[in-house]
Motif scaffolding. Structure first.
Motif, PDB file in Angstrom:
ATOM      1  N   LYS A  94      14.750  26.233 -28.437  1.00 38.09           N
ATOM      2  CA  LYS A  94      16.159  26.510 -28.164  1.00 38.09           C
ATOM      3  C   LYS A  94      16.902  26.826 -29.465  1.00 38.09           C
ATOM      4  CE  LYS A  94      15.851  25.343 -23.746  1.00 38.09           C
ATOM      5  NZ  LYS A  94      16.107  26.263 -22.624  1.00 38.09           N
ATOM      6  N   HIS A  95      16.956  28.105 -29.811  1.00 37.90           N
ATOM      7  CA  HIS A  95      17.758  28.559 -30.944  1.00 37.90           C
ATOM      8  C   HIS A  95      18.996  29.253 -30.371  1.00 37.90           C
ATOM      9  CE1 HIS A  95      14.689  27.613 -33.901  1.00 37.90           C
ATOM     10  NE2 HIS A  95      13.790  28.233 -33.151  1.00 37.90           N
ATOM     11  N   TYR A  96      20.177  28.736 -30.679  1.00 35.36           N
ATOM     12  CA  TYR A  96      21.403  29.220 -30.043  1.00 35.36           C
ATOM     13  C   TYR A  96      22.211  30.185 -30.908  1.00 35.36           C
ATOM     14  CZ  TYR A  96      20.667  25.734 -26.405  1.00 35.36           C
ATOM     15  OH  TYR A  96      20.145  25.013 -25.356  1.00 35.36           O
ATOM     16  N   SER A  97      21.726  30.503 -32.084  1.00 32.24           N
ATOM     17  CA  SER A  97      22.524  31.330 -33.004  1.00 32.24           C
ATOM     18  C   SER A  97      22.773  32.724 -32.444  1.00 32.24           C
ATOM     19  CB  SER A  97      21.827  31.413 -34.364  1.00 32.24           C
ATOM     20  OG  SER A  97      21.765  30.149 -34.966  1.00 32.24           O
ATOM     21  N   LEU A  98      21.749  33.323 -31.837  1.00 32.62           N
ATOM     22  CA  LEU A  98      21.941  34.645 -31.255  1.00 32.62           C
ATOM     23  C   LEU A  98      22.953  34.597 -30.111  1.00 32.62           C
ATOM     24  CD1 LEU A  98      18.353  36.149 -31.300  1.00 32.62           C
ATOM     25  CD2 LEU A  98      20.399  37.234 -32.215  1.00 32.62           C
ATOM     26  N   LEU A  99      22.959  33.509 -29.363  1.00 31.51           N
ATOM     27  CA  LEU A  99      23.944  33.371 -28.281  1.00 31.51           C
ATOM     28  C   LEU A  99      25.350  33.190 -28.839  1.00 31.51           C
ATOM     29  CD1 LEU A  99      21.838  31.048 -25.970  1.00 31.51           C
ATOM     30  CD2 LEU A  99      22.488  33.411 -25.485  1.00 31.51           C
ATOM     31  N   TYR A 100      25.478  32.438 -29.937  1.00 25.74           N
ATOM     32  CA  TYR A 100      26.778  32.353 -30.604  1.00 25.74           C
ATOM     33  C   TYR A 100      27.226  33.741 -31.079  1.00 25.74           C
ATOM     34  CZ  TYR A 100      26.808  27.206 -30.874  1.00 25.74           C
ATOM     35  OH  TYR A 100      26.849  25.869 -30.581  1.00 25.74           O
ATOM     36  N   ALA A 101      26.284  34.496 -31.632  1.00 25.70           N
ATOM     37  CA  ALA A 101      26.613  35.849 -32.104  1.00 25.70           C
ATOM     38  C   ALA A 101      27.069  36.729 -30.947  1.00 25.70           C
ATOM     39  CB  ALA A 101      25.399  36.459 -32.808  1.00 25.70           C
ATOM     40  N   LEU A 102      26.427  36.577 -29.786  1.00 22.31           N
ATOM     41  CA  LEU A 102      26.847  37.346 -28.610  1.00 22.31           C
ATOM     42  C   LEU A 102      28.262  36.987 -28.184  1.00 22.31           C
ATOM     43  CD1 LEU A 102      23.664  37.417 -26.350  1.00 22.31           C
ATOM     44  CD2 LEU A 102      24.905  39.396 -27.223  1.00 22.31           C
ATOM     45  N   GLY A 103      28.574  35.690 -28.173  1.00 23.19           N
ATOM     46  CA  GLY A 103      29.929  35.272 -27.802  1.00 23.19           C
ATOM     47  C   GLY A 103      30.971  35.815 -28.748  1.00 23.19           C
ATOM     48  N   PHE A 104      30.669  35.760 -30.047  1.00 22.73           N
ATOM     49  CA  PHE A 104      31.626  36.286 -31.027  1.00 22.73           C
ATOM     50  C   PHE A 104      31.750  37.802 -30.906  1.00 22.73           C
ATOM     51  CE2 PHE A 104      33.204  37.463 -35.217  1.00 22.73           C
ATOM     52  CZ  PHE A 104      34.217  36.522 -35.390  1.00 22.73           C
ATOM     53  N   ALA A 105      30.625  38.476 -30.619  1.00 22.79           N
ATOM     54  CA  ALA A 105      30.668  39.933 -30.429  1.00 22.79           C
ATOM     55  C   ALA A 105      31.524  40.296 -29.227  1.00 22.79           C
ATOM     56  CB  ALA A 105      29.252  40.480 -30.260  1.00 22.79           C
ATOM     57  N   LEU A 106      31.477  39.467 -28.173  1.00 27.42           N
ATOM     58  CA  LEU A 106      32.312  39.736 -26.992  1.00 27.42           C
ATOM     59  C   LEU A 106      33.793  39.611 -27.348  1.00 27.42           C
ATOM     60  CD1 LEU A 106      32.449  40.349 -23.998  1.00 27.42           C
ATOM     61  CD2 LEU A 106      32.195  37.917 -23.516  1.00 27.42           C
ATOM     62  N   ILE A 107      34.137  38.611 -28.143  1.00 28.98           N
ATOM     63  CA  ILE A 107      35.529  38.472 -28.593  1.00 28.98           C
ATOM     64  C   ILE A 107      35.942  39.692 -29.406  1.00 28.98           C
ATOM     65  CG2 ILE A 107      37.084  37.133 -30.059  1.00 28.98           C
ATOM     66  CD1 ILE A 107      35.430  34.655 -29.318  1.00 28.98           C
ATOM     67  N   MET A 108      35.073  40.102 -30.331  1.00 27.85           N
ATOM     68  CA  MET A 108      35.407  41.242 -31.189  1.00 27.85           C
ATOM     69  C   MET A 108      35.464  42.543 -30.399  1.00 27.85           C
ATOM     70  SD  MET A 108      36.198  40.132 -34.043  1.00 27.85           S
ATOM     71  CE  MET A 108      36.454  41.794 -34.680  1.00 27.85           C
ATOM     72  N   GLU A 109      34.682  42.643 -29.335  1.00 25.17           N
ATOM     73  CA  GLU A 109      34.795  43.830 -28.487  1.00 25.17           C
ATOM     74  C   GLU A 109      36.194  43.908 -27.892  1.00 25.17           C
ATOM     75  OE1 GLU A 109      34.496  47.141 -26.139  1.00 25.17           O
ATOM     76  OE2 GLU A 109      33.332  46.512 -27.886  1.00 25.17           O
ATOM     77  N   GLY A 110      36.748  42.768 -27.493  1.00 25.13           N
ATOM     78  CA  GLY A 110      38.123  42.759 -26.995  1.00 25.13           C
ATOM     79  C   GLY A 110      39.117  43.164 -28.060  1.00 25.13           C
ATOM     80  N   VAL A 111      38.925  42.654 -29.276  1.00 26.36           N
ATOM     81  CA  VAL A 111      39.841  42.983 -30.372  1.00 26.36           C
ATOM     82  C   VAL A 111      39.753  44.468 -30.708  1.00 26.36           C
ATOM     83  CG1 VAL A 111      40.343  42.590 -32.815  1.00 26.36           C
ATOM     84  CG2 VAL A 111      39.770  40.656 -31.329  1.00 26.36           C
ATOM     85  N   MET A 112      38.536  44.997 -30.818  1.00 28.77           N
ATOM     86  CA  MET A 112      38.365  46.392 -31.225  1.00 28.77           C
ATOM     87  C   MET A 112      38.786  47.351 -30.108  1.00 28.77           C
ATOM     88  SD  MET A 112      37.394  45.984 -34.272  1.00 28.77           S
ATOM     89  CE  MET A 112      36.832  47.581 -34.781  1.00 28.77           C
ATOM     90  N   SER A 113      38.484  46.997 -28.868  1.00 28.29           N
ATOM     91  CA  SER A 113      38.915  47.849 -27.759  1.00 28.29           C
ATOM     92  C   SER A 113      40.438  47.864 -27.659  1.00 28.29           C
ATOM     93  CB  SER A 113      38.299  47.361 -26.449  1.00 28.29           C
ATOM     94  OG  SER A 113      38.724  48.154 -25.369  1.00 28.29           O
ATOM     95  N   ALA A 114      41.062  46.706 -27.841  1.00 28.58           N
ATOM     96  CA  ALA A 114      42.523  46.646 -27.828  1.00 28.58           C
ATOM     97  C   ALA A 114      43.098  47.472 -28.978  1.00 28.58           C
ATOM     98  CB  ALA A 114      42.994  45.196 -27.935  1.00 28.58           C
TER      99      ALA A 114
END
Length: 800
Positions: A500-520
Motif C-alpha cells: 500500500k503506497h499512497y503517494s501516487l493517490l495523493y498526487a492524483l488528488g492534488f492533480a484533480l484540485i489543480m485541474e479545477g484551478v487551471m480550468s477555472a
C-alpha cells in the motif's frame, strides 16, 4: 487645399444661415469682417448669434464669394431634391417637438458626388453639430452614395417636450452641380422594450443605434442580436451620451462593449456600469468580412466601384431580455450536491471493505477446492509453477524494502506540488491581465465565451464558467481526505496483499484540485493562447491514473517521478506541436505512427507481465528488446490459462491477456485513423481523448485480468460501470460546443446557446461538473481496487 476651403465655408455657413430670420426666429448681429491673427470678443445667447466671416486666398486661386440658395422650412417624412456646387449651398430647417420616445434620422442619397469633391452635410442641433460626407468611403476603398445617420438625442430634453429647430446645410467644393435627395424621419421604435423583438436593416454607410432604459428593479439584461445573413458587423453597447461611436474606425474606442458579429451576438449589461440607467445598442456593418474570418487577410485598399445602394445590407433582430441576477441558488445547490457526494464516498470507503472481506472468505473455500486439481494438471504437464521464468507474482516484484519504495513514491507528491506552484502562478497572473484588459477596452473578441449564458460577477465576465470548476477542487480535497484515512489505517505486511503506497493517490488528488484551478483560470478568458492551461493537468491525471494501476503489482519497477514527469512533459510538448502545426495532415500522420509504436511497445511490456529483457542495459536497447518480444509473441502459440490466486500454470502467457490488448490496439488504431481523416484543429482535445480512452481501457484490462485470476471484482466492477456511465454522460455535454477558439470570435458566437440548468450553467459547465464526478469515481476505483487481496499471500497474487 480644397479641404481647407471647405472648412472655411463651413464656418461661414454656420454664421450666415442665422441671417434667415424667418426660418430660425432668431436675431443675428451684423456680420463682422474678420481677419486672421486677431482676437475678437463677444457674447451670444439663444437666438442671438454673431457671424465672423474670414476671407483668404489659398495658393493663387481667387476665393469665390459664398452664395446661399433660398432656405426654407422642411418637414419630416418627405423627400427633398436639390443640387449644390461650390459656393452655392442648400439650407433646410426642420422644426419638431422633442420626445424621449423617438429619435431623428436623416437619409442622404447622391449618385453624382465623388470622393475628390464630396458633399458635406452639416446638421446643427441646439447643443451639438454633426456632419458627414457623401459618398462614404470605407477603409478598404469602397464608396457608398447612400448614407443614413441617426442624430444623438439631446439628453437634457428627455423628460420634457420642447420645440427644437434642426438646421441641415448641404455644400460641396465641386464646380459642377451635384444632385442629391434628403429625407428626415422619426425613428418611432427608438426605445427598446424588454422581451420585444425589433427588426431593422443596416449597411456600412448606414449604422443604426437604439436606446434601452432599465426598468425599475431590473439590474441586469441580456441584449441579443440575430441575423439571417453572415455579413460581418460590429455589435456594441455604449453609454447613452454624445458622440456616438458608429464607424468601423471608431467603435473600438468607445467606453462601452463591442463584439464582431455574423449570425448572432449577445452582450450582458449591468446597471452599475451605466449610472443614467440607459445605454445605446449600436450596429455597424463592415464593408468586408475580414474582421470576422478566422484568418485575417492582408488587403490593399481597392479602387472599388461606386455602390449607390449597398450590397452588404444586414437584417438584424434585436431583443433585450431580463436575465438571472442573483446566483445564490445554483451556487448553493452545487455545493449541496458535492457535499452529498462526499458523504456517500465516505460511506463507500468504510462499507465496501467489510463487503469485500465477507465475499473473499466465501471465495477462498472455492479456490482451495480447485487448488489440488490444478496443481495435478501442472505436474502432469511437467510445469513448475514458481520456476517458470514467464510466471511472475507480486512477491517477485516487491523485493525491495518497503521504506525505500515509500520514499521513492513520495517524490511524486513533492514534484507535482512544485510543478503546480511554478505553473499556476504565472497562469493566474496572465488570465487576470486578460480579464482586466477586456474590461478596460470593452473588446469582447479577445475571450471566447458563450455570451448567451455568460453571467458576470465582480470583474469576471463569465463567472458561471469559472465557478463550475468547483467540483474538481472540492472532490479533489475529499479524495485527499479519503486517501489520508486509508493511509492512517494502513497495516503493512510484507507477505500479504498488495503493498500500500499512497503517494501516487495523493498526487492524483492534488492533480484533480489543480485541474479545477487551471480550468477555472482558462475560463476567465478562454482563447487559443491559453487553451493548454485547461488540458495540461488532464494529461497528468491520465498518466498518473495508469501509473497507479501499474504500480499496484509492479512495485519495484514502476518508473520514478522524474521519468514519469518527463513523459508528461513530452505529452504536453506534443500537444503544443499540434497547436503549431494546426490542421496539418503530415503532423497527424507522424503522430499516428508514433502513437501506434508507443502502444505496441507498452502492450509488449504488459504482455510480459512487466518484465524487460534486461533492466541494466541501455534504455534504447530495452525498447528494441520489447519490440522483438512483441514480434515473437505474435508468432507463438497461445494457450488458454486458468489463473487462480495461488498459482499460474502456463508455458506461455495467457491468451486472456492478449484479447484486451488487441482490443486496445484496434481502438487506438481507430482513434489515430480518425485524427488523420478529420485533422481536427483542436489537437489538444484529440490527444486528451486518446489518453482518457486508454486510461479507461487499462481500467477494463485490469478488472478483466482480476476476473481471469479468480479475484473478487464485483465492487470494482460497479465502480467502473459508474465511471464509464459518467464519462459517457459528460462526453455528451462536451460535444455540445457552445464556443470554439478554433474559429474567429464572430464565428464562435454562432455556436452560443442558452443556459441549460437553472439559468446559470451551460452545456460546458455541466461537462465540468460531471467530469469532476467521473474523475473522482475513477480515483475511488483505484483506491479500492485490490482491497480484496489484503489477506492473500503475495506469492499467490499474479502480475499482469
Amino acid at each position: 487645399m480644397t479641404s481647407k476651403m471647405g472648412m472655411i465655408r463651413l464656418f461661414i455657413c454656420l454664421g450666415v444661415i442665422l441671417h434667415i430670420g424667418a426660418l430660425f426666429s432668431s436675431a443675428t448681429s451684423p456680420g463682422i469682417q474678420a481677419v486672421f491673427n486677431h482676437t475678437y470678443s463677444g457674447s451670444v445667447s439663444e437666438g442671438n448669434d454673431i457671424i465672423y466671416p474670414f476671407t483668404h486666398n489659398t495658393s493663387n486661386v481667387p476665393y469665390r464669394k459664398l452664395r446661399l440658395s433660398a432656405g426654407f422650412e422642411a418637414v419630416f417624412n418627405q423627400t427633398y431634391s436639390g443640387s449644390v456646387s461650390e459656393g452655392n449651398d442648400m439650407i433646410y430647417a426642420f422644426i419638431h417637438n422633442t420626445s424621449k420616445e423617438t429619435a431623428i434620422r436623416f437619409h442622404f442619397l447622391s449618385d453624382d458626388a465623388v470622393p475628390d469633391f464630396p458633399i458635406l452635410v452639416v446638421v446643427k442641433q441646439p447643443r451639438s453639430v454633426f456632419s458627414w460626407t457623401v459618398p462614404y468611403v470605407s477603409p478598404d476603398g469602397k464608396k457608398y452614395g447612400s448614407v443614413s445617420k441617426t442624430l444623438c438625442p439631446d439628453s437634457s430634453n428627455l423628460n420634457a417636450s420642447v420645440e427644437e429647430t434642426i438646421i441641415v446645410v448641404v455644400s460641396t467644393s465641386s464646380a459642377i452641380e451635384v444632385n442629391f435627395t434628403l429625407t428626415g424621419m422619426f425613428v418611432d421604435d427608438f426605445n427598446l422594450q424588454s422581451d420585444t423583438d425589433i427588426t431593422f436593416s443596416s449597411d456600412p454607410s448606414s449604422p443604426q443605434f437604439y436606446q434601452y432604459e432599465f426598468p425599475e428593479g431590473v439590474n441586469m439584461v441580456l441584449v441579443r442580436a440575430k441575423s439571417p445573413n453572415d455579413t460581418c458587423a460590429y455589435f456594441s453597447v455604449q453609454k447613452a451620451e454624445c458622440p456616438i461611436f458608429e464607424d468601423v474606425s471608431t467603435v473600438r474606442y468607445n467606453a462601452g462593449i463591442f463584439q464582431t458579429m455574423t449570425l448572432q451576438a449577445a452582450i450582458t449589461v449591468t446597471r452599475d456600469k451605466y449610472k443614467s440607467g440607459r445605454f445605446y445598442v449600436v450596429m455597424v456593418v463592415h464593408s468586408n468580412d475580414d474582421r470576422c474570418e478566422n484568418d485575417y487577410k492582408t488587403f490593399t485598399p481597392l479602387e472599388a466601384q461606386y455602390t449607390g445602394l449597398s450590397e452588404r445590407t444586414k437584417i438584424v433582430t434585436l431583443r433585450v431580455e431580463h436575465t438571472l441576477e442573483k446566483y445564490w441558488k445554483p451556487v448553493v445547490v452545487t455545493l449541496v450536491v458535492l457535499i452529498a457526494i462526499a458523504i456517500l464516498s465516505f460511506v463507500i470507503i468504510f462499507a465496501v471493505p467489510v463487503l469485500i472481506r465477507k465475499m473473499a472468505k466465501s471465495c477462498a473455500r472455492a479456490v482451495d477446492s480447485q487448488e489440488e486439481s490444478i496443481q495435478a494438471d501442472a505436474n502432469e504437464n511437467n510445469i513448475e509453477a514458481t520456476g517458470n521464468t514467464e510466471v511472475v507474482f507480486v512477491s517477485n516484484l516487491s523485493t525491495k524494502k518497503f521504506e525505500k519504495m515509500e520514499k521513492k513514491y513520495n517524490t511524486y507528491v513533492w514534484d507535482i506540488v512544485t510543478v503546480s506552484v511554478f505553473y499556476a502562478l504565472p497562469v493566474v497572473q496572465l488570465v487576470v491581465t486578460y480579464q482586466v484588459v477586456t474590461n478596460v477596452t470593452g473588446n469582447q473578441d479577445s475571450c471566447y465565451y458563450n455570451f448567451l449564458c455568460a453571467k458576470p460577477y465582480s470583474w469576471f465576465s463569465a463567472y458561471n464558467n469559472v465557478y463550475s470548476n468547483v467540483g474538481y477542487v472540492v472532490l479533489g480535497f475529499v479524495f485527499l481526505v479519503l486517501v489520508g484515512i486509508k493511509h492512517y489505517n494502513r497495516v503493512h505486511n510484507n507477505e500479504l496483499g498488495i503493498h500500500k503506497h499512497y503517494s501516487l493517490l495523493y498526487a492524483l488528488g492534488f492533480a484533480l484540485i489543480m485541474e479545477g484551478v487551471m480550468s477555472a483560470s482558462y475560463h476567465v478568458c478562454p482563447n487559443r493562447a491559453n487553451f493548454q492551461f485547461d488540458t495540461s493537468y488532464m494529461y497528468m491525471i491520465a498518466c498518473l491514473g495508469i501509473l497507479t494501476m501499474y504500480q499496484k503489482r509492479h512495485t519495484d519497477i514502476t518508473a520514478s517521478a522524474n521519468k514519469s514527469f518527463a513523459l508528461i512533459i513530452l505529452i504536453i510538448f506534443t500537444g503544443f506541436l499540434g497547436m503549431v502545426f494546426i490542421g496539418s495532415l503530415v503532423f497527424y500522420i507522424i503522430f499516428f505512427f508514433v502513437h501506434m509504436l508507443t502502444y505496441i511497445g507498452l502492450s509488449a511490456f504488459m504482455y510480459c507481465s512487466g518484465t524487460t529483457p534486461d533492466t541494466d542495459v541501455f534504455f534504447f536497447k530495452r525498447i528494441i528488446g520489447l519490440y522483438k518480444k512483441a514480434f515473437a509473441v505474435c508468432k507463438s502459440e497461445f494457450y488458454v490459462c486458468k489463473c487462480v490466486s495461488k498459482s499460474e500454470v502456463s508455458n506461455h502467457l495467457a491468451r486472456g491477456r492478449v484479447v484486451p490488448l488487441i482490443v486496445g490496439f484496434l481502438v487506438n488504431f481507430a482513434l489515430g485513423a480518425l485524427g488523420i481523416a478529420t485533422k481536427p484543429l483542436d489537437f489538444a482535445t484529440h490527444l486528451l481523448f486518446i489518453m482518457i480512452v486508454n486510461m479507461v481501457l487499462y481500467m477494463l484490462f485490469y478488472l478483466f485480468m482480476k476476473g481471469m485470476c479468480g479475484e473478487n471484482v464485483l465492487p470494482s466492477f460497479l465502480l467502473l460501470v459508474l465511471t464509464i456511465a459518467l464519462w459517457g454522460t459528460a462526453g455528451s455535454f462536451f460535444m455540445k460546443t457552445n464556443s470554439g477558439w478554433q474559429d474567429s470570435a464572430a464565428e464562435s458566437r454562432e455556436k452560443n446557446a442558452d443556459c441549460s440548468i437553472m439559468g446559470f450553467y451551460d452545456a460546458h459547465d455541466i461537462w465540468h461538473l460531471i467530469s469532476a464526478f467521473a474523475l473522482f469515481v475513477s480515483f475511488v476505483y483505484l483506491l479500492l481496487l485490490d482491497d480484496d487481496l489484503d489477506q492473500t499471500p503475495q506469492k499467490d497474487i499474479p502480475v499482469f
